[in-house]
Design an enzyme around this catalytic site. Structure first.
Site, short mmCIF file in Angstrom:
data_model
loop_
_atom_site.label_atom_id
_atom_site.label_comp_id
_atom_site.label_asym_id
_atom_site.label_seq_id
_atom_site.Cartn_x
_atom_site.Cartn_y
_atom_site.Cartn_z
N ASP A 218 0.88 -1.16 0.00
CA ASP A 218 0.00 0.00 0.00
C ASP A 218 0.92 1.21 0.00
O ASP A 218 1.43 1.61 1.04
CB ASP A 218 -0.90 0.00 1.23
CG ASP A 218 -1.83 1.19 1.26
OD1 ASP A 218 -2.36 1.57 0.20
OD2 ASP A 218 -2.02 1.77 2.35
N GLU B 170 -0.94 -1.29 -4.90
CA GLU B 170 -2.16 -0.52 -5.13
C GLU B 170 -1.96 0.40 -6.32
O GLU B 170 -0.98 1.13 -6.40
CB GLU B 170 -2.53 0.30 -3.90
CG GLU B 170 -3.83 1.06 -4.07
CD GLU B 170 -4.23 1.82 -2.84
OE1 GLU B 170 -4.07 3.05 -2.83
OE2 GLU B 170 -4.69 1.15 -1.88
N ASP C 281 -2.82 1.35 6.80
CA ASP C 281 -1.92 1.04 5.67
C ASP C 281 -1.49 -0.43 5.71
O ASP C 281 -1.32 -1.05 4.67
CB ASP C 281 -0.68 1.94 5.72
CG ASP C 281 -1.06 3.40 5.88
OD1 ASP C 281 -1.27 4.06 4.86
OD2 ASP C 281 -1.15 3.85 7.04
#
Length: 191
Positions: free
Chosen positions: A7, A68, A141
């Site tokens: 992330d 991501e 996160d």
């Protein structure tokens, strides 16, 4: 399959590693957050992100990396740092010859909760449940990185098979075109 989810973020970059297969129980291998000081020089912060990702790749040796997909936000400065961190994760994986997949936040949310618009609390709860964790991964996160890894374990196999099939069709078309050109250069007429 062992997948490392990333992330990306410049201040907090979530890193999560899970092991499993579609339809099988998932296992947590690792979860952490690589942090950098917002007051540090930007380039040094990127070096810090790289060092953290490289260390995780070296230690946990994933089969694939899921990052991501960065999407446009209103704050250009935020999206730039996020995109740079994502690029570092992709580069580190590519150096090792690892396949890299990009998943949108909505894809990861839908994979773990069934709802592409789930909030962070829902994602964290489902990641905790799916991995049979006693405590929820914090901060968000970390949970998001695990959600990306889970998404890839469950969806990545199908995506890889589709990509392989497409590559095979392209390679076959290229072989046919080379054969056609070779026949033409030998004076034959191939249609």
């Amino acid at each position: 399959m062992r997948v490392m989810g990333v992330d990306p973020g410049l201040t907090r970059c979530g890193v999560g590693v899970v092991e499993g297969a579609p339809g099988k129980r998932l296992h947590l291998v690792h979860v952490s957050v690589v942090r950098t000081d917002p007051g540090d020089d930007h380039a040094l912060r990127l070096v810090g992100i790289e060092a953290g990702i490289e260390a995780a790749l070296e230690r946990f040796r994933p089969d694939a990396v899921a990052v991501e997909r960065v999407f446009s936000q209103h704050n250009v400065r935020t999206v730039m740092g996020t995109a740079q961190a994502a690029g570092i994760a992709m580069l580190a994986a590519a150096r090792r010859g690892l396949p890299v997949a990009l998943h949108t936040p909505s894809e990861a949310k839908a994979a773990v909760t069934g709802n592409g618009r789930a909030d962070k609390a829902q994602v964290t709860r489902m990641v905790t449940r799916l991995l049979s964790l006693e405590t929820a991964p914090r901060p968000a996160d970390a949970a998001d990185a695990l959600a990306l890894a889970i998404c890839h374990v469950w969806r990545g196999g199908a995506q890889q098979r589709l990509a392989h099939a497409q590559r095979s069709r392209i390679e076959e078309a290229a072989r046919a075109e080379r054969a056609r050109l070779a026949a033409r250069s030998r004076g034959g007429s191939v249609q």
